[in-house]
Design an enzyme around this catalytic site. Structure first.
Site, mmCIF file in Angstrom:
data_model
loop_
_atom_site.group_PDB
_atom_site.id
_atom_site.type_symbol
_atom_site.label_atom_id
_atom_site.label_comp_id
_atom_site.label_asym_id
_atom_site.label_seq_id
_atom_site.Cartn_x
_atom_site.Cartn_y
_atom_site.Cartn_z
ATOM 1 N N ASN A 175 0.873 -1.171 0.000
ATOM 2 C CA ASN A 175 0.000 0.000 0.000
ATOM 3 C C ASN A 175 0.911 1.221 0.000
ATOM 4 O O ASN A 175 1.392 1.650 1.042
ATOM 5 C CB ASN A 175 -0.914 -0.013 1.229
ATOM 6 C CG ASN A 175 -1.871 1.167 1.255
ATOM 7 O OD1 ASN A 175 -1.797 2.069 0.413
ATOM 8 N ND2 ASN A 175 -2.764 1.174 2.218
ATOM 9 N N ARG B 284 -2.734 -1.893 -3.511
ATOM 10 C CA ARG B 284 -3.904 -1.030 -3.367
ATOM 11 C C ARG B 284 -3.707 0.189 -4.260
ATOM 12 O O ARG B 284 -2.710 0.904 -4.146
ATOM 13 C CB ARG B 284 -4.056 -0.569 -1.915
ATOM 14 C CG ARG B 284 -5.228 0.390 -1.724
ATOM 15 C CD ARG B 284 -5.228 1.024 -0.347
ATOM 16 N NE ARG B 284 -6.345 1.944 -0.183
ATOM 17 C CZ ARG B 284 -6.243 3.154 0.381
ATOM 18 N NH1 ARG B 284 -5.074 3.576 0.822
ATOM 19 N NH2 ARG B 284 -7.293 3.922 0.483
ATOM 20 N N HIS C 122 -12.601 3.637 -0.185
ATOM 21 C CA HIS C 122 -12.637 2.617 0.879
ATOM 22 C C HIS C 122 -13.435 1.393 0.441
ATOM 23 O O HIS C 122 -13.919 0.629 1.280
ATOM 24 C CB HIS C 122 -13.255 3.160 2.184
ATOM 25 C CG HIS C 122 -12.449 4.218 2.855
ATOM 26 N ND1 HIS C 122 -13.031 5.218 3.623
ATOM 27 C CD2 HIS C 122 -11.110 4.448 2.897
ATOM 28 C CE1 HIS C 122 -12.089 6.011 4.096
ATOM 29 N NE2 HIS C 122 -10.910 5.560 3.670
ATOM 30 N N ARG D 170 -9.915 16.273 7.198
ATOM 31 C CA ARG D 170 -10.711 16.665 6.031
ATOM 32 C C ARG D 170 -12.094 17.144 6.460
ATOM 33 O O ARG D 170 -12.699 16.588 7.374
ATOM 34 C CB ARG D 170 -10.838 15.496 5.059
ATOM 35 C CG ARG D 170 -9.594 15.231 4.258
ATOM 36 C CD ARG D 170 -9.709 13.977 3.420
ATOM 37 N NE ARG D 170 -8.964 12.869 3.998
ATOM 38 C CZ ARG D 170 -9.016 11.627 3.559
ATOM 39 N NH1 ARG D 170 -9.780 11.306 2.542
ATOM 40 N NH2 ARG D 170 -8.302 10.689 4.137
ATOM 41 N N GLU E 264 -8.157 -4.894 4.994
ATOM 42 C CA GLU E 264 -8.021 -4.609 3.571
ATOM 43 C C GLU E 264 -6.881 -5.412 2.947
ATOM 44 O O GLU E 264 -6.963 -5.809 1.775
ATOM 45 C CB GLU E 264 -7.795 -3.111 3.372
ATOM 46 C CG GLU E 264 -9.029 -2.278 3.707
ATOM 47 C CD GLU E 264 -8.752 -0.789 3.706
ATOM 48 O OE1 GLU E 264 -9.081 -0.136 2.700
ATOM 49 O OE2 GLU E 264 -8.213 -0.290 4.707
#
Length: 397
Positions: A10, A91, A180, A241, A384
């Site tokens: 990742n 990913r 996601h 964010r 993940e």
């Protein structure tokens, strides 16, 4: 010897996380992270059954980062060349409208991932560099890209479309993509297993709450809505964010405060969210400030929970019938106060959390709703890396 391990990479904007695992059993042989790539001094942590190794030194780019990974495997007594790799799974944040299913990366795929950097300038360039370096390091091993946006390619047009001029939207690929997706797909499938029901029978709302946060509506195993949009900025309040904001506020800041595109990007992505409201990012720090009587921290938690609760109600309306609400990721899995705050007052919608179950220190997938709650509430840890490994293995096999 049959190849049976997958190395999952990742590659982020300044880090490279990795995990070596067996996709069928889920057993993890090693994991770690190389951090501060491109900065003057980098660092790495490698975990394996033999213990934890730390490393420090300059990591100028992703090629150097992967060299560090290979070095740490060797120093731990398990050289990566001896790990019998079936595939390297990557990913990739943005697949645009091009990529849905996982794909074995060739030159054309890598070029398209780079071109999609216009939609994910912080992530896709790093993803592409990680793939390119891994392909050189493991030339005989398939490189498989798994896309964060893929699970949400099923969004109906009414959910995926922004109400702007269609010619402009088409020319610049402006639509809602969602992110996601690997986590939402994995967690919703595992939640169905916990409840002993096939995913096709369930309507679920999944809340992935980490530093980045998103919520999805999943009908019969198929995503029909999600909070993130063209970028990972839309939707819930996150660590740094803003989530949803009136576009007119940005025009106002441009005109009145003289903020240009770069300054607005910095404000919305790095100086907003919980950090912007309370001055901290980590929820544990936020709770500590609340306990000390800090009003800004208290408001930040209220805004965070209010935004998520609003999405739960909206997605129940989208689904028409709700069977389960599922929490996952760092905050969703570990913060009982946040879970209770988000679902507070939703008894009338059939959602009731059991306080003892919610505050239980248990780990692993579990039900936290009250006995008799019409809607099940679950905590399901995401994985993940395992999801990427299984997708890569299935494609290569």
């Amino acid at each position: 010897m049959t190849a049976d391990s997958v190395l999952v990479l990742n590659s982020g904007s300044s880090s490279m996380k990795y995990q070596l695992l067996q996709p069928d059993s889920g057993d993890v042989a090693a994991s770690g992270v190389v951090e501060r790539i491109g900065q003057q001094q980098g660092s790495a942590t490698h975990r394996s059954p033999g213990g934890t190794k730390q490393w420090a030194g300059p990591v100028p780019d992703y090629s150097a980062a992967l060299d560090v990974v290979v070095q740490l495997f060797a120093e731990s007594g398990s050289p990566i060349a001896d790990q019998n790799l079936l595939a390297v799974g990557h990913r990739v944040v943005h697949g645009g409208s091009d990529f849905g299913d996982p794909v074995i990366v060739d030159d054309a795929v890598l070029q398209r991932i780079r071109q999609l950097s216009v939609l994910a300038p912080l992530h896709n360039p790093a993803n592409a560099q990680g793939i390119e370096r891994a392909a050189r390091a493991f030339p005989d091993t398939p490189q498989v890209a798994v896309f964060d946006t893929a699970f949400f390619r099923t969004l109906p047009a009414a959910a995926a479309s922004y109400a702007i001029d269609t010619a402009v939207a088409a020319a610049y690929q402006v639509r809602r993509y969602g992110f996601h997706g690997t986590s939402h797909e994995y967690v919703s499938g595992l939640a169905a297993s916990v409840l002993g029901r096939p995913p096709a029978d369930l309507n679920q709302i999944v809340l992935h709450l980490g530093n980045g946060a998103s919520v999805s509506a999943i009908r019969g195993g198929v995503a029909v809505e999600t909070s993130m949009g063209m970028t990972p900025l839309e939707g819930l309040v996150m660590g740094t964010r803003s989530g949803d904001i009136d576009p007119g506020a940005l025009l106002h800041l441009q005109r009145a405060a003289g903020l240009d595109v770069a300054a607005l990007d910095e404000l919305l992505n790095r100086r907003s969210g919980v950090l912007g409201l309370a001055g901290v990012v980590d929820m544990r720090d936020l709770h500590a400030r609340i306990a000390a009587g800090n009003p800004e921290a208290e408001l930040a938690l209220e805004v965070y929970c209010h935004r998520a609760r609003k999405y739960v109600g909206a997605y129940l309306a989208v689904l028409g019938r709700l069977d389960a609400v599922v929490f996952t990721a760092g905050v969703g899995e570990n913060d009982a106060r946040v879970r209770a705050g988000i679902l507070q007052g939703l008894h009338g919608l059939g959602i009731t959390v059991d306080p003892d179950r919610n505050h239980s220190p248990a780990h692993g997938p579990r039900v936290i709703s009250a006995v008799g709650s019409a809607v099940e509430v679950l905590v399901v840890p995401t994985n993940e890396e395992l999801a990427i490994a299984r997708k890569a293995a299935a494609l290569v096999r």
